[in-house]
Scaffold this motif. Structure first.
Motif, mmCIF file in Angstrom:
data_model
loop_
_atom_site.group_PDB
_atom_site.id
_atom_site.type_symbol
_atom_site.label_atom_id
_atom_site.label_comp_id
_atom_site.label_asym_id
_atom_site.label_seq_id
_atom_site.Cartn_x
_atom_site.Cartn_y
_atom_site.Cartn_z
ATOM 1 N N LEU A 187 0.831 -1.197 0.000
ATOM 2 C CA LEU A 187 0.000 0.000 0.000
ATOM 3 C C LEU A 187 0.866 1.248 0.000
ATOM 4 O O LEU A 187 1.890 1.316 0.672
ATOM 5 C CB LEU A 187 -0.903 0.019 1.234
ATOM 6 C CG LEU A 187 -1.982 -1.045 1.267
ATOM 7 C CD1 LEU A 187 -2.730 -0.960 2.589
ATOM 8 C CD2 LEU A 187 -2.936 -0.888 0.114
ATOM 9 N N ASP A 188 0.425 2.223 -0.751
ATOM 10 C CA ASP A 188 1.113 3.505 -0.792
ATOM 11 C C ASP A 188 0.535 4.344 0.338
ATOM 12 O O ASP A 188 -0.617 4.761 0.296
ATOM 13 C CB ASP A 188 0.891 4.163 -2.152
ATOM 14 C CG ASP A 188 1.670 5.452 -2.309
ATOM 15 O OD1 ASP A 188 2.351 5.856 -1.349
ATOM 16 O OD2 ASP A 188 1.596 6.049 -3.395
ATOM 17 N N THR A 189 1.320 4.600 1.356
ATOM 18 C CA THR A 189 0.810 5.308 2.532
ATOM 19 C C THR A 189 0.452 6.750 2.222
ATOM 20 O O THR A 189 -0.438 7.310 2.866
ATOM 21 C CB THR A 189 1.832 5.268 3.684
ATOM 22 O OG1 THR A 189 3.077 5.784 3.221
ATOM 23 C CG2 THR A 189 2.035 3.847 4.169
ATOM 24 N N ALA A 190 1.094 7.353 1.244
ATOM 25 C CA ALA A 190 0.754 8.730 0.876
ATOM 26 C C ALA A 190 -0.659 8.777 0.303
ATOM 27 O O ALA A 190 -1.459 9.654 0.655
ATOM 28 C CB ALA A 190 1.753 9.280 -0.129
ATOM 29 N N ASP A 191 -0.982 7.821 -0.595
ATOM 30 C CA ASP A 191 -2.333 7.777 -1.155
ATOM 31 C C ASP A 191 -3.368 7.510 -0.073
ATOM 32 O O ASP A 191 -4.450 8.099 -0.068
ATOM 33 C CB ASP A 191 -2.442 6.685 -2.235
ATOM 34 C CG ASP A 191 -1.790 7.090 -3.539
ATOM 35 O OD1 ASP A 191 -1.548 8.294 -3.732
ATOM 36 O OD2 ASP A 191 -1.534 6.195 -4.366
ATOM 37 N N SER A 192 -3.029 6.635 0.864
ATOM 38 C CA SER A 192 -3.948 6.324 1.950
ATOM 39 C C SER A 192 -4.205 7.566 2.811
ATOM 40 O O SER A 192 -5.344 7.826 3.212
ATOM 41 C CB SER A 192 -3.360 5.203 2.805
ATOM 42 O OG SER A 192 -4.185 4.937 3.892
ATOM 43 N N ALA A 193 -3.173 8.329 3.079
ATOM 44 C CA ALA A 193 -3.324 9.552 3.885
ATOM 45 C C ALA A 193 -4.181 10.585 3.165
ATOM 46 O O ALA A 193 -5.046 11.230 3.784
ATOM 47 C CB ALA A 193 -1.946 10.140 4.210
ATOM 48 N N ARG B 260 -6.495 9.944 0.871
ATOM 49 C CA ARG B 260 -7.881 9.452 0.884
ATOM 50 C C ARG B 260 -8.524 9.698 2.244
ATOM 51 O O ARG B 260 -9.681 10.094 2.335
ATOM 52 C CB ARG B 260 -7.917 7.965 0.537
ATOM 53 C CG ARG B 260 -7.737 7.675 -0.926
ATOM 54 C CD ARG B 260 -8.086 6.234 -1.271
ATOM 55 N NE ARG B 260 -7.332 5.255 -0.496
ATOM 56 C CZ ARG B 260 -6.160 4.748 -0.862
ATOM 57 N NH1 ARG B 260 -5.597 5.125 -1.982
ATOM 58 N NH2 ARG B 260 -5.553 3.861 -0.108
ATOM 59 N N SER B 261 -7.771 9.460 3.316
ATOM 60 C CA SER B 261 -8.296 9.665 4.659
ATOM 61 C C SER B 261 -8.689 11.128 4.879
ATOM 62 O O SER B 261 -9.754 11.417 5.432
ATOM 63 C CB SER B 261 -7.244 9.230 5.687
ATOM 64 O OG SER B 261 -7.695 9.468 6.980
ATOM 65 N N LEU B 262 -7.841 12.037 4.440
ATOM 66 C CA LEU B 262 -8.155 13.468 4.579
ATOM 67 C C LEU B 262 -9.376 13.850 3.750
ATOM 68 O O LEU B 262 -10.226 14.633 4.199
ATOM 69 C CB LEU B 262 -6.947 14.315 4.165
ATOM 70 C CG LEU B 262 -5.742 14.258 5.110
ATOM 71 C CD1 LEU B 262 -4.550 14.985 4.505
ATOM 72 C CD2 LEU B 262 -6.100 14.836 6.469
ATOM 73 N N ASP B 263 -9.484 13.296 2.538
ATOM 74 C CA ASP B 263 -10.637 13.579 1.690
ATOM 75 C C ASP B 263 -11.931 13.095 2.342
ATOM 76 O O ASP B 263 -12.941 13.807 2.343
ATOM 77 C CB ASP B 263 -10.480 12.906 0.314
ATOM 78 C CG ASP B 263 -9.416 13.561 -0.542
ATOM 79 O OD1 ASP B 263 -8.988 14.680 -0.215
ATOM 80 O OD2 ASP B 263 -9.017 12.935 -1.557
ATOM 81 N N VAL B 264 -11.897 11.887 2.905
ATOM 82 C CA VAL B 264 -13.103 11.330 3.531
ATOM 83 C C VAL B 264 -13.480 12.153 4.760
ATOM 84 O O VAL B 264 -14.666 12.466 4.969
ATOM 85 C CB VAL B 264 -12.895 9.840 3.887
ATOM 86 C CG1 VAL B 264 -14.035 9.319 4.754
ATOM 87 C CG2 VAL B 264 -12.768 9.002 2.620
ATOM 88 N N ARG B 265 -12.503 12.531 5.560
ATOM 89 C CA ARG B 265 -12.802 13.346 6.747
ATOM 90 C C ARG B 265 -13.449 14.675 6.364
ATOM 91 O O ARG B 265 -14.413 15.116 6.999
ATOM 92 C CB ARG B 265 -11.540 13.610 7.553
ATOM 93 C CG ARG B 265 -11.071 12.405 8.312
ATOM 94 C CD ARG B 265 -9.834 12.696 9.104
ATOM 95 N NE ARG B 265 -9.386 11.481 9.775
ATOM 96 C CZ ARG B 265 -8.296 11.393 10.476
ATOM 97 N NH1 ARG B 265 -7.518 12.458 10.623
ATOM 98 N NH2 ARG B 265 -7.954 10.274 11.047
ATOM 99 N N ALA B 266 -12.920 15.312 5.334
ATOM 100 C CA ALA B 266 -13.491 16.592 4.890
ATOM 101 C C ALA B 266 -14.913 16.395 4.388
ATOM 102 O O ALA B 266 -15.805 17.203 4.673
ATOM 103 C CB ALA B 266 -12.616 17.204 3.793
ATOM 104 N N ALA B 267 -15.153 15.307 3.652
ATOM 105 C CA ALA B 267 -16.498 15.044 3.126
ATOM 106 C C ALA B 267 -17.479 14.748 4.259
ATOM 107 O O ALA B 267 -18.625 15.199 4.243
ATOM 108 C CB ALA B 267 -16.459 13.883 2.134
ATOM 109 N N ARG C 181 -11.380 2.016 -8.203
ATOM 110 C CA ARG C 181 -10.577 1.574 -7.062
ATOM 111 C C ARG C 181 -9.488 2.597 -6.815
ATOM 112 O O ARG C 181 -8.961 3.190 -7.735
ATOM 113 C CB ARG C 181 -9.940 0.230 -7.355
ATOM 114 C CG ARG C 181 -10.958 -0.866 -7.501
ATOM 115 C CD ARG C 181 -10.326 -2.145 -6.985
ATOM 116 N NE ARG C 181 -11.322 -3.179 -6.934
ATOM 117 C CZ ARG C 181 -11.939 -3.541 -5.833
ATOM 118 N NH1 ARG C 181 -11.654 -2.973 -4.709
ATOM 119 N NH2 ARG C 181 -12.824 -4.488 -5.850
ATOM 120 N N PRO C 182 -9.108 2.788 -5.561
ATOM 121 C CA PRO C 182 -8.018 3.714 -5.259
ATOM 122 C C PRO C 182 -6.727 3.257 -5.925
ATOM 123 O O PRO C 182 -6.521 2.079 -6.153
ATOM 124 C CB PRO C 182 -7.890 3.638 -3.731
ATOM 125 C CG PRO C 182 -9.173 3.066 -3.246
ATOM 126 C CD PRO C 182 -9.706 2.228 -4.362
#
Length: 189
Positions: free
Chosen positions: A100-106, A108-115, A174-175
């Motif tokens: 897993l690419d941790t940068a992409d995961s981070a 995505r996490s920020l995007d979901v939190r904002a949404a 998919r991410p």
């Protein structure tokens, strides 16, 4: 036979006379691996061919010399295999998940939190209870003091709003860095 080389007839005679016993001995040392035992028999005969002085030794038979050489070759082969890492076939590598690419995961996490912060408090409360606290619809209704139908409705509309607010994160896409496994990889061994 000359003293510098061993002729083919002498090697053929060795194989005829001692080959079956040597093969049986090596199969025991290789835990029944016939292919490896046959390879070791051949290597033992190559060593006999390379060392013609063994034929002129004062022994009654070449068998002890052959068995000693064969045993040492089997031990060397086993040590050699143990020193190398285990080989992995292509099919195993195809089934391995990509790191897993941790940068992409981070991101995505920020995007979901904002949404999620963009949702109404009612919609956010339902999603938090169901998805973050793992409660059922009935349990969520009880905690929030609303009917189960309202919980279902709010969770449905909240997810639709999130889907619209997160372009590129729908079920159909998919991410990055994540791939589906091929059919052969989904079966357990």
């Amino acid at each position: 036979m000359s003293t510098t080389t061993t002729d083919e007839r002498a090697i053929a005679e060795l194989l005829r006379e001692h080959g079956p016993a040597l093969l049986h001995f090596l199969q025991q040392l290789t835990y029944g691996d016939s292919q490896r035992a046959e390879d070791l028999v051949q290597e033992t005969l190559v060593r006999a061919w390379q060392h013609p002085e063994a034929f002129t030794a004062p022994y009654e038979s070449m068998r002890p010399w052959l068995f000693t050489v064969a045993r040492r070759l089997a031990i060397d082969a086993r040590r050699s295999r143990q020193a190398r890492p285990a080989e992995v076939s292509d099919s195993v590598l195809e089934c391995a998940s990509a790191p897993l690419d941790t940068a992409d995961s981070a991101v995505r996490s920020l995007d979901v939190r904002a949404a999620v912060r963009g949702l109404s408090p009612e919609h956010r409360a339902v999603l938090e209870e169901i998805y973050f606290h793992g409660l059922s619809v009935g349990e969520t209704a009880e905690v929030l003091g609303i009917p189960p139908g309202t919980v279902k409705s709010r969770s449905y509309y909240a997810l639709r709003l999130l889907q619209r607010g997160l372009p590129g994160y729908s079920d159909r896409s998919r991410p990055a860095g994540r791939t589906t496994k091929p059919e052969a990889c989904t079966t357990s061994v």
